[in-house]
Structure formats: C-alpha cells, structure tokens
Design a protein around this motif. Structure first.
Motif, PDB file in Angstrom:
ATOM      1  N   SER A  21       0.679  -1.223   0.128  1.00 25.82           N
ATOM      2  CA  SER A  21      -0.108  -0.150   0.105  1.00 25.82           C
ATOM      3  C   SER A  21       0.810   1.194   0.039  1.00 25.82           C
ATOM      4  N   LEU A  22       2.169   1.018  -0.135  1.00 24.12           N
ATOM      5  CA  LEU A  22       2.993   2.353   0.185  1.00 24.12           C
ATOM      6  C   LEU A  22       3.346   2.891  -1.319  1.00 24.12           C
ATOM      7  N   GLN A  23       2.769   2.420  -2.394  1.00 29.50           N
ATOM      8  CA  GLN A  23       3.112   2.601  -3.953  1.00 29.50           C
ATOM      9  C   GLN A  23       4.497   3.075  -4.091  1.00 29.50           C
ATOM     10  N   LEU A  24       5.258   1.989  -3.744  1.00 30.88           N
ATOM     11  CA  LEU A  24       6.672   2.142  -3.845  1.00 30.88           C
ATOM     12  C   LEU A  24       7.100   2.032  -5.505  1.00 30.88           C
ATOM     13  N   THR A  25       8.094   2.838  -5.946  1.00 30.19           N
ATOM     14  CA  THR A  25       8.496   2.992  -7.243  1.00 30.19           C
ATOM     15  C   THR A  25       9.450   1.649  -7.585  1.00 30.19           C
ATOM     16  N   CYS A  26      10.092   1.236  -6.504  1.00 29.41           N
ATOM     17  CA  CYS A  26      11.028   0.188  -6.598  1.00 29.41           C
ATOM     18  C   CYS A  26      11.046  -0.652  -5.333  1.00 29.41           C
ATOM     19  N   GLU A  27      11.132  -1.928  -5.213  1.00 32.35           N
ATOM     20  CA  GLU A  27      11.102  -2.774  -4.113  1.00 32.35           C
ATOM     21  C   GLU A  27      12.313  -3.564  -3.747  1.00 32.35           C
ATOM     22  N   GLU A  29      16.127  -4.473  -2.562  1.00 36.24           N
ATOM     23  CA  GLU A  29      16.863  -4.671  -1.297  1.00 36.24           C
ATOM     24  C   GLU A  29      17.295  -3.079  -0.800  1.00 36.24           C
ATOM     25  N   ARG A  30      17.842  -2.403  -1.830  1.00 37.63           N
ATOM     26  CA  ARG A  30      18.628  -1.335  -1.749  1.00 37.63           C
ATOM     27  C   ARG A  30      17.466  -0.280  -1.311  1.00 37.63           C
ATOM     28  N   CYS A  31      16.427  -0.029  -2.049  1.00 36.19           N
ATOM     29  CA  CYS A  31      15.371   0.895  -1.801  1.00 36.19           C
ATOM     30  C   CYS A  31      14.642   0.810  -0.389  1.00 36.19           C
ATOM     31  N   LEU A  32      14.650  -0.449  -0.135  1.00 42.93           N
ATOM     32  CA  LEU A  32      14.025  -0.889   1.180  1.00 42.93           C
ATOM     33  C   LEU A  32      14.754  -0.547   2.402  1.00 42.93           C
ATOM     34  N   ASP A  33      16.262  -0.752   2.213  1.00 42.16           N
ATOM     35  CA  ASP A  33      17.171  -0.599   3.417  1.00 42.16           C
ATOM     36  C   ASP A  33      17.048   1.029   3.424  1.00 42.16           C
ATOM     37  N   ASP A  34      17.047   1.854   2.262  1.00 44.03           N
ATOM     38  CA  ASP A  34      17.068   3.162   2.463  1.00 44.03           C
ATOM     39  C   ASP A  34      15.625   3.745   3.304  1.00 44.03           C
ATOM     40  N   ILE A  35      14.574   2.899   2.981  1.00 45.20           N
ATOM     41  CA  ILE A  35      13.486   3.548   3.581  1.00 45.20           C
ATOM     42  C   ILE A  35      13.560   3.198   5.031  1.00 45.20           C
ATOM     43  N   ARG A  36      13.963   2.033   5.288  1.00 41.90           N
ATOM     44  CA  ARG A  36      14.296   1.677   7.086  1.00 41.90           C
ATOM     45  C   ARG A  36      14.969   2.738   7.459  1.00 41.90           C
ATOM     46  N   ALA A  37      16.374   2.875   7.017  1.00 36.58           N
ATOM     47  CA  ALA A  37      17.320   3.972   7.416  1.00 36.58           C
ATOM     48  C   ALA A  37      16.732   5.334   7.568  1.00 36.58           C
ATOM     49  N   ILE A  38      16.044   5.678   6.761  1.00 40.47           N
ATOM     50  CA  ILE A  38      15.248   7.255   6.967  1.00 40.47           C
ATOM     51  C   ILE A  38      14.358   7.131   7.925  1.00 40.47           C
ATOM     52  N   ALA A  39      13.471   6.033   8.156  1.00 31.39           N
ATOM     53  CA  ALA A  39      12.479   6.042   9.260  1.00 31.39           C
ATOM     54  C   ALA A  39      12.982   5.815  10.613  1.00 31.39           C
ATOM     55  N   LEU A  40      14.286   4.938  10.468  1.00 32.17           N
ATOM     56  CA  LEU A  40      14.856   4.737  11.943  1.00 32.17           C
ATOM     57  C   LEU A  40      15.516   6.281  12.350  1.00 32.17           C
ATOM     58  N   SER A  73       3.163   6.485   9.929  1.00 36.57           N
ATOM     59  CA  SER A  73       3.318   7.828   9.197  1.00 36.57           C
ATOM     60  C   SER A  73       4.650   7.957   8.675  1.00 36.57           C
ATOM     61  N   ILE A  74       5.766   7.690   9.573  1.00 37.10           N
ATOM     62  CA  ILE A  74       7.093   7.931   9.342  1.00 37.10           C
ATOM     63  C   ILE A  74       7.387   6.961   8.173  1.00 37.10           C
ATOM     64  N   VAL A  75       7.231   5.571   8.269  1.00 34.56           N
ATOM     65  CA  VAL A  75       7.540   4.681   7.263  1.00 34.56           C
ATOM     66  C   VAL A  75       6.995   5.391   5.964  1.00 34.56           C
ATOM     67  N   THR A  76       5.624   5.680   5.968  1.00 32.65           N
ATOM     68  CA  THR A  76       5.320   6.278   4.584  1.00 32.65           C
ATOM     69  C   THR A  76       6.007   7.543   3.968  1.00 32.65           C
ATOM     70  N   GLN A  77       6.349   8.319   5.061  1.00 34.18           N
ATOM     71  CA  GLN A  77       7.244   9.518   4.614  1.00 34.18           C
ATOM     72  C   GLN A  77       8.506   9.109   3.967  1.00 34.18           C
ATOM     73  N   ALA A  78       9.114   7.993   4.527  1.00 35.85           N
ATOM     74  CA  ALA A  78      10.391   7.801   4.192  1.00 35.85           C
ATOM     75  C   ALA A  78      10.193   6.793   2.630  1.00 35.85           C
ATOM     76  N   ALA A  79       9.228   6.275   2.570  1.00 36.13           N
ATOM     77  CA  ALA A  79       8.720   5.513   1.215  1.00 36.13           C
ATOM     78  C   ALA A  79       8.518   6.644   0.220  1.00 36.13           C
ATOM     79  N   GLY A  80       7.956   7.738   0.359  1.00 34.83           N
ATOM     80  CA  GLY A  80       7.819   8.817  -0.515  1.00 34.83           C
ATOM     81  C   GLY A  80       9.095   9.333  -1.006  1.00 34.83           C
ATOM     82  N   ILE A  81       9.988   9.317   0.077  1.00 41.12           N
ATOM     83  CA  ILE A  81      11.214  10.230  -0.281  1.00 41.12           C
ATOM     84  C   ILE A  81      12.021   9.227  -0.945  1.00 41.12           C
TER      85      ILE A  81
END
Length: 92
Positions: A21-27, A29-40, A73-81
């Motif tokens: 449901s996050l409407q990711l343009t790429c899934e 491993e690198r992008c998912l790790d970036d999302i995690r890092a930004i959120a954390l 909310s924070i994970v959604t924001q990170a996914a958008g970035i």
C-alpha cells in the motif's frame, strides 16, 4: 551479551506488512534498506540487552494505536522520499 534496537524490527515489520500500500516505485533491497534507514533516523531508538524485555519495549509501538500510527506515518514519509529519488540505479 549484545545490544538490540527493537525499533529496527518494528520498522521492518511495518514495512513488510504495508509494502503493497506504500506505492513504491522500486522494491529492491537497496530501496527498502533506504526506507528503513530514513525511518529509523526519525524515530527514537529503543535498546535492550535482554530479549525477554522485548514485549515491554514493543508494546507502546505495536499495541497502542497512536504508536502504530506514528510509525506508519514515518515509514510512509520515508517511502515517499525513496520513491521520488531511488538510489538503486546509481553506480557505486
């Protein structure tokens, strides 16, 4: 004895559960790790040294509606970035 940041597993669980449901343009491993890092980086760490304390530390972020909403909310924001500027295509 090792130190463990419980917030890392909570963010990972939220990302895996709501990835569709996050409407990711790429899934990748690198992008998912970036999302995690930004959120954390936006969330306070919650460290433990004894795994039996895990449920007590997790409870405010998984059982409390406001805690869950805040992390989502924070994970959604990170996914958008990351979706706006994925770095997976960059040359190393």
């Amino acid at each position: 004895m090792s130190i463990h940041n419980i917030m890392e597993e909570i963010v990972l669980e939220v990302l895996v559960k709501y990835k569709g449901s996050l409407q990711l343009t790429c899934e990748c491993e690198r992008c998912l790790d970036d999302i995690r890092a930004i959120a954390l980086n936006k969330l306070p760490p919650r460290y433990i040294v004894q795994m039996e304390h895990r449920p007590y530390v997790r409870a405010p972020y998984t059982a409390d509606r406001q805690g869950v909403t805040n992390i989502m909310s924070i994970v959604t924001q990170a996914a958008g970035i990351v979706s706006k500027s994925p770095r997976c295509g960059e040359d190393a």
